[in-house]
Scaffold this motif. Structure first.
Motif, PDB file in Angstrom:
ATOM      1  N   MET A  87      38.745  15.221  58.248  1.00 43.00           N
ATOM      2  CA  MET A  87      39.373  16.012  59.289  1.00 43.00           C
ATOM      3  C   MET A  87      40.633  16.525  60.098  1.00 43.00           C
ATOM      4  O   MET A  87      41.038  16.473  61.620  1.00 43.00           O
ATOM      5  N   ILE A  88      41.267  15.713  59.281  1.00 40.06           N
ATOM      6  CA  ILE A  88      43.155  16.067  59.317  1.00 40.06           C
ATOM      7  C   ILE A  88      42.991  16.684  59.478  1.00 40.06           C
ATOM      8  O   ILE A  88      42.950  17.610  57.911  1.00 40.06           O
ATOM      9  N   TRP A  89      44.098  18.183  60.173  1.00 46.35           N
ATOM     10  CA  TRP A  89      45.107  19.256  60.305  1.00 46.35           C
ATOM     11  C   TRP A  89      45.764  19.144  58.953  1.00 46.35           C
ATOM     12  O   TRP A  89      46.497  17.864  59.077  1.00 46.35           O
ATOM     13  N   HIS A  90      46.154  20.047  58.161  1.00 43.30           N
ATOM     14  CA  HIS A  90      47.207  19.845  56.669  1.00 43.30           C
ATOM     15  C   HIS A  90      47.361  21.867  56.818  1.00 43.30           C
ATOM     16  O   HIS A  90      45.684  21.944  56.759  1.00 43.30           O
ATOM     17  N   GLY A  91      48.173  22.147  56.201  1.00 40.67           N
ATOM     18  CA  GLY A  91      48.660  22.996  55.009  1.00 40.67           C
ATOM     19  C   GLY A  91      49.607  22.989  55.013  1.00 40.67           C
ATOM     20  O   GLY A  91      50.701  22.112  54.832  1.00 40.67           O
ATOM     21  N   VAL A  92      50.012  24.004  54.505  1.00 37.32           N
ATOM     22  CA  VAL A  92      51.714  24.295  53.337  1.00 37.32           C
ATOM     23  C   VAL A  92      52.101  25.963  53.561  1.00 37.32           C
ATOM     24  O   VAL A  92      51.662  26.676  53.329  1.00 37.32           O
ATOM     25  N   VAL A  93      53.094  25.810  53.551  1.00 34.87           N
ATOM     26  CA  VAL A  93      54.067  26.829  52.655  1.00 34.87           C
ATOM     27  C   VAL A  93      54.637  26.777  52.034  1.00 34.87           C
ATOM     28  O   VAL A  93      55.232  25.523  51.623  1.00 34.87           O
ATOM     29  N   CYS A  94      54.802  28.045  51.336  1.00 38.44           N
ATOM     30  CA  CYS A  94      55.414  27.885  49.713  1.00 38.44           C
ATOM     31  C   CYS A  94      56.758  28.330  49.966  1.00 38.44           C
ATOM     32  O   CYS A  94      57.036  29.668  50.039  1.00 38.44           O
ATOM     33  N   LEU A  95      57.683  27.325  49.883  1.00 44.16           N
ATOM     34  CA  LEU A  95      58.825  27.260  50.262  1.00 44.16           C
ATOM     35  C   LEU A  95      59.476  28.508  48.621  1.00 44.16           C
ATOM     36  O   LEU A  95      61.288  28.870  48.395  1.00 44.16           O
ATOM     37  N   GLU A  96      59.209  27.628  47.075  1.00 44.54           N
ATOM     38  CA  GLU A  96      59.319  28.351  45.668  1.00 44.54           C
ATOM     39  C   GLU A  96      58.486  28.539  44.901  1.00 44.54           C
ATOM     40  O   GLU A  96      57.411  27.806  45.557  1.00 44.54           O
ATOM     41  N   ALA A  97      58.014  29.268  44.612  1.00 47.46           N
ATOM     42  CA  ALA A  97      56.492  30.419  43.718  1.00 47.46           C
ATOM     43  C   ALA A  97      56.420  28.709  43.591  1.00 47.46           C
ATOM     44  O   ALA A  97      57.156  28.444  42.188  1.00 47.46           O
ATOM     45  N   GLY A  98      54.358  28.397  43.545  1.00 48.58           N
ATOM     46  CA  GLY A  98      54.706  27.047  42.693  1.00 48.58           C
ATOM     47  C   GLY A  98      52.141  27.343  42.587  1.00 48.58           C
ATOM     48  O   GLY A  98      52.198  27.764  43.526  1.00 48.58           O
ATOM     49  N   ILE A  99      52.017  26.217  41.969  1.00 52.54           N
ATOM     50  CA  ILE A  99      50.868  25.883  41.852  1.00 52.54           C
ATOM     51  C   ILE A  99      50.346  24.517  42.218  1.00 52.54           C
ATOM     52  O   ILE A  99      50.734  23.733  42.175  1.00 52.54           O
ATOM     53  N   LEU A 100      49.571  24.795  43.700  1.00 54.85           N
ATOM     54  CA  LEU A 100      49.278  23.041  44.000  1.00 54.85           C
ATOM     55  C   LEU A 100      47.797  23.087  43.518  1.00 54.85           C
ATOM     56  O   LEU A 100      47.123  23.553  42.364  1.00 54.85           O
ATOM     57  N   ILE A 101      47.795  21.407  42.945  1.00 53.69           N
ATOM     58  CA  ILE A 101      46.292  21.206  42.323  1.00 53.69           C
ATOM     59  C   ILE A 101      45.356  19.589  43.298  1.00 53.69           C
ATOM     60  O   ILE A 101      46.008  18.883  43.407  1.00 53.69           O
ATOM     61  N   ASP A 102      44.446  20.481  43.754  1.00 51.16           N
ATOM     62  CA  ASP A 102      43.853  19.249  45.194  1.00 51.16           C
ATOM     63  C   ASP A 102      42.456  19.643  43.786  1.00 51.16           C
ATOM     64  O   ASP A 102      41.537  19.318  43.342  1.00 51.16           O
ATOM     65  N   GLY A 103      42.380  17.230  44.926  1.00 47.42           N
ATOM     66  CA  GLY A 103      41.194  17.175  44.549  1.00 47.42           C
ATOM     67  C   GLY A 103      40.422  17.130  45.515  1.00 47.42           C
ATOM     68  O   GLY A 103      40.908  16.767  47.124  1.00 47.42           O
ATOM     69  N   PHE A 104      38.845  17.254  45.652  1.00 45.39           N
ATOM     70  CA  PHE A 104      37.705  17.049  46.608  1.00 45.39           C
ATOM     71  C   PHE A 104      37.059  16.093  46.762  1.00 45.39           C
ATOM     72  O   PHE A 104      36.098  16.323  46.422  1.00 45.39           O
ATOM     73  N   SER A 105      36.955  15.461  47.663  1.00 41.33           N
ATOM     74  CA  SER A 105      35.760  14.777  47.413  1.00 41.33           C
ATOM     75  C   SER A 105      34.741  14.570  48.611  1.00 41.33           C
ATOM     76  O   SER A 105      34.981  14.716  50.069  1.00 41.33           O
ATOM     77  N   PRO A 106      33.987  15.193  49.204  1.00 39.09           N
ATOM     78  CA  PRO A 106      32.736  15.720  47.882  1.00 39.09           C
ATOM     79  C   PRO A 106      33.011  16.855  47.724  1.00 39.09           C
ATOM     80  O   PRO A 106      34.043  17.498  48.278  1.00 39.09           O
ATOM     81  N   VAL A 107      31.946  17.655  46.747  1.00 39.79           N
ATOM     82  CA  VAL A 107      33.131  18.779  46.494  1.00 39.79           C
ATOM     83  C   VAL A 107      33.163  19.690  47.422  1.00 39.79           C
ATOM     84  O   VAL A 107      31.778  20.213  48.280  1.00 39.79           O
ATOM     85  N   ARG A 108      33.627  21.056  47.183  1.00 38.17           N
ATOM     86  CA  ARG A 108      33.746  21.879  48.448  1.00 38.17           C
ATOM     87  C   ARG A 108      33.092  23.280  47.855  1.00 38.17           C
ATOM     88  O   ARG A 108      32.793  24.133  47.021  1.00 38.17           O
ATOM     89  N   GLU A 109      31.457  22.902  48.250  1.00 37.34           N
ATOM     90  CA  GLU A 109      30.818  24.091  47.763  1.00 37.34           C
ATOM     91  C   GLU A 109      30.703  25.512  48.641  1.00 37.34           C
ATOM     92  O   GLU A 109      29.998  26.102  47.854  1.00 37.34           O
ATOM     93  N   ASP A 110      31.690  25.350  49.355  1.00 43.83           N
ATOM     94  CA  ASP A 110      32.138  26.613  50.182  1.00 43.83           C
ATOM     95  C   ASP A 110      33.007  27.274  49.550  1.00 43.83           C
ATOM     96  O   ASP A 110      33.283  28.455  49.125  1.00 43.83           O
TER      97      ASP A 110
END
Length: 114
Positions: A87-110
């Motif tokens: 429930m913490i607000w978060h986001g990103v802006v990509c300054l140079e093309a790339g890949i983020l690797i996200d881990g979530f718990s529990p699973v993002r069923e959505d």
């Protein structure tokens, strides 16, 4: 009940989902407790500020990103990352093309296709 991924995760066998506006997502391994997702960004693409019930940890695999967590911004480069509590607000802006690797718990069923 959520299914789980296969034991071996071969990149060439997994689809990239186009989320629009220069962002793509590739779901890696998951079960009901945990999920890993790769998110590919073009330069200038935005991961809009959002919140969710999941704990999230993110690793910068490539590129450069400005991440904002709970109103605090930080430039992140390869090898850096961030942690977002539920429930913490978060986001990103990509300054140079790339890949983020996200881990979530529990699973993002959505994120899972019906």
């Amino acid at each position: 009940m959520v299914k789980q991924s296969n034991a071996f995760l071969l990149e060439d066998d997994m689809e990239w989902e186009d989320l629009g506006a220069g962002v793509q997502r590739q779901i890696m391994g998951y079960n009901g407790d945990l999920m890993m997702v790769k998110v590919k960004f073009e330069t200038g693409a935005i991961g809009v500020q959002h919140q969710h019930i999941h704990t999230q940890v993110t690793h910068v695999h490539s590129g450069v990103f400005e991440a904002t967590i709970d109103g605090q911004a930080q430039i992140l480069k390869v090898g850096d990352g961030f942690f977002a509590e539920p429930m913490i607000w978060h986001g990103v802006v990509c300054l140079e093309a790339g890949i983020l690797i996200d881990g979530f718990s529990p699973v993002r069923e959505d994120f899972l296709k019906k």
